[in-house]
Design an enzyme around this catalytic site. Structure first.
Site, short mmCIF file in Angstrom:
data_model
loop_
_atom_site.label_atom_id
_atom_site.label_comp_id
_atom_site.label_asym_id
_atom_site.label_seq_id
_atom_site.Cartn_x
_atom_site.Cartn_y
_atom_site.Cartn_z
CG HIS A 133 29.25 48.87 36.04
ND1 HIS A 133 28.08 49.60 36.05
CD2 HIS A 133 28.79 48.07 35.28
CE1 HIS A 133 27.12 49.13 35.43
NE2 HIS A 133 27.63 47.80 34.86
CG ASP A 210 30.64 47.25 42.14
OD1 ASP A 210 30.13 46.27 42.44
OD2 ASP A 210 30.83 48.03 40.82
CD GLN A 213 31.78 41.51 36.79
OE1 GLN A 213 31.88 40.40 36.55
NE2 GLN A 213 30.61 42.00 36.15
CE LYS A 236 26.92 42.06 37.05
NZ LYS A 236 26.74 42.11 35.93
CB CYS A 376 27.88 49.71 32.14
SG CYS A 376 26.34 49.52 31.68
#
Length: 418
Positions: A133, A210, A213, A236, A376
């Protein structure tokens, strides 16, 4: 349709999400397939936010009156919940930010200002991947430009996986930090954490993951990951916007300098110098996102009650079914893995020569909410020679019927553009 195994009781779960009953475009019930951008919020989270503002609203840590003490207890209680959710060794390793982007920027700036042995400078290297991202690309570009450090990255294979064939050449003794996504937000790829972390540790590099997700969709154990930092965001994972998390190993948080200065992050202040509070407050300058943290705590309660292992199994079944159905659509090309193995619940695709924005608009007219664009993650689109994609992404309340609605909608798109 053959029954899918591992599905949650979505009929019961969907009753917790009032927006999923929303009608759009002349009475079409919304089919929400934009969960990788943001999830919907259950009543339990909405109620927690309302209760905070209606009964407990005050600033935290700074008052001795009832409301301040209640607000502080709720805010710090949310930290306890998040620490348990990610199996953090200490609650003091959980830093609240406004989103994952701020968490990633926080680490980049800490390393740019740090003393040895953590400092990033012109003699060192930063490693990322081509599937990141933008929030995990731009901060490292800025740090590279500011310090002279060399920015390197892993490329992608034709099937949407990381190309680790040159891992020993990409991660070297000069590498200070390796920062990569656990699950791709555009392709759904689940990356091989163990191999990357092991190589980084061999050369003494720090690792930042990261997990934006990942945290909403699967059990997240920061100790098992073996990373030094893990970032994710609340909106999210059924929580409100405006709240993110950075987890970091205690010894690193003690050694690294703060990025933002202000109230609450200090120990003493004079006109000549200041000393800093211990982590996590060292990295939480000013009034924090109190209500948002309370809402995130409620979201953690909600997800924990269902069970992250059950959510992961549900999404795997939905994703496997969705990949199968989408591959039946003529002229459709999935960008990324074309099986459910080692992939998450975000599926990006192109449909013939129809521009993704046109695909999304026609689907919207049918009440189907998807995402269009480069998500992104423009380097991925450049890698595969496409201007953009349409992305459908699923969550714990997604159903096989919604997958079928998407496929039927895509047939309508094909017919519309003839």
């Amino acid at each position: 349709m053959t029954p899918l195994h591992g599905l949650l009781d979505t009929e019961a779960i969907r009753k917790d999400f009032p927006i999923l009953d929303r009608m759009v475009h002349d009475g079409k019930k919304i089919v929400y397939l934009d969960n990788a951008a943001t999830s919907q919020k259950p009543r339990q989270v909405l109620d927690a936010l309302n209760a905070y503002y209606e009964q407990h609203n005050a600033n935290v840590h700074r008052g001795v009156h009832v409301l301040a003490e209640e607000a502080t207890a709720l805010y710090e209680g949310a930290r306890d919940k998040v620490a348990a959710f990610i199996n953090a060794p200490s609650r003091d390793e959980v830093i609240f930010t406004k989103n994952a982007s701020e968490s990633l920027n926080l680490v980049a700036n800490m390393l740019g200002w740090a003393d040895e042995p953590y400092r990033v400078d012109r003699e060192t290297e930063i490693v990322i991947t081509e599937m990141e991202h933008h929030s995990n690309i731009v901060p490292w570009q800025l740090l590279s430009q500011r310090t002279g450090a060399k920015l390197k990255w892993f490329g992608l294979t034709d099937d949407g996986r990381l190309d680790l064939s040159n891992i020993d050449q990409v991660i070297t003794e000069k590498t200070k930090i390796v920062s990569f996504t656990l699950v791709s937000n555009i392709m759904g790829t689940i990356n091989p954490v163990d191999a990357i972390v092991r190589r980084a540790q061999d050369v003494g590099a720090l690792v930042l993951i990261d997990a934006s997700q990942a945290a909403p969709h699967m059990p997240l154990d920061v100790q098992a990951l073996g990373a030094d930092f893990v970032a994710f965001t609340g909106h999210k994972m059924c929580g409100p916007t405006g709240i993110g998390v950075l987890w970091g190993r205690q010894e690193l948080l003690e050694d690294l300098p703060p990025f933002l200065g202000g109230g609450e992050m200090i120990e003493t202040v004079s006109m000549h110098s200041s000393t800093y509070a211990p982590a996590p407050h060292k990295f939480e300058a000013g009034t924090p996102p109190i209500a948002q943290a309370v809402g995130l705590g409620a979201a953690v309660d909600y997800l924990t009650a269902i069970g992250m292992d059950k959510i992961e199994a549900h999404e795997h079944a939905i994703t496997e079914y969705a990949v199968k159905r989408l591959l039946e659509v003529p002229d459709l090309r999935i960008i990324g893995p074309t099986t459910a193995e080692d992939r998450g619940a975000a599926i990006s695709f192109v449909l013939g020569d129809i521009h993704p924005h046109d695909v999304g608009q026609v689907l919207d007219e049918q009440g189907i909410a998807v995402r269009v664009g480069h998500h992104c993650a423009r380097p991925v689109c450049l890698r595969y020679g496409i201007p953009a994609t349409t992305r459908a992404s699923f969550y714990l309340y997604s159903t096989p019927a919604e997958v079928d609605a998407l496929v039927e909608g895509l047939e309508h798109v094909r017919n519309f553009f003839g």
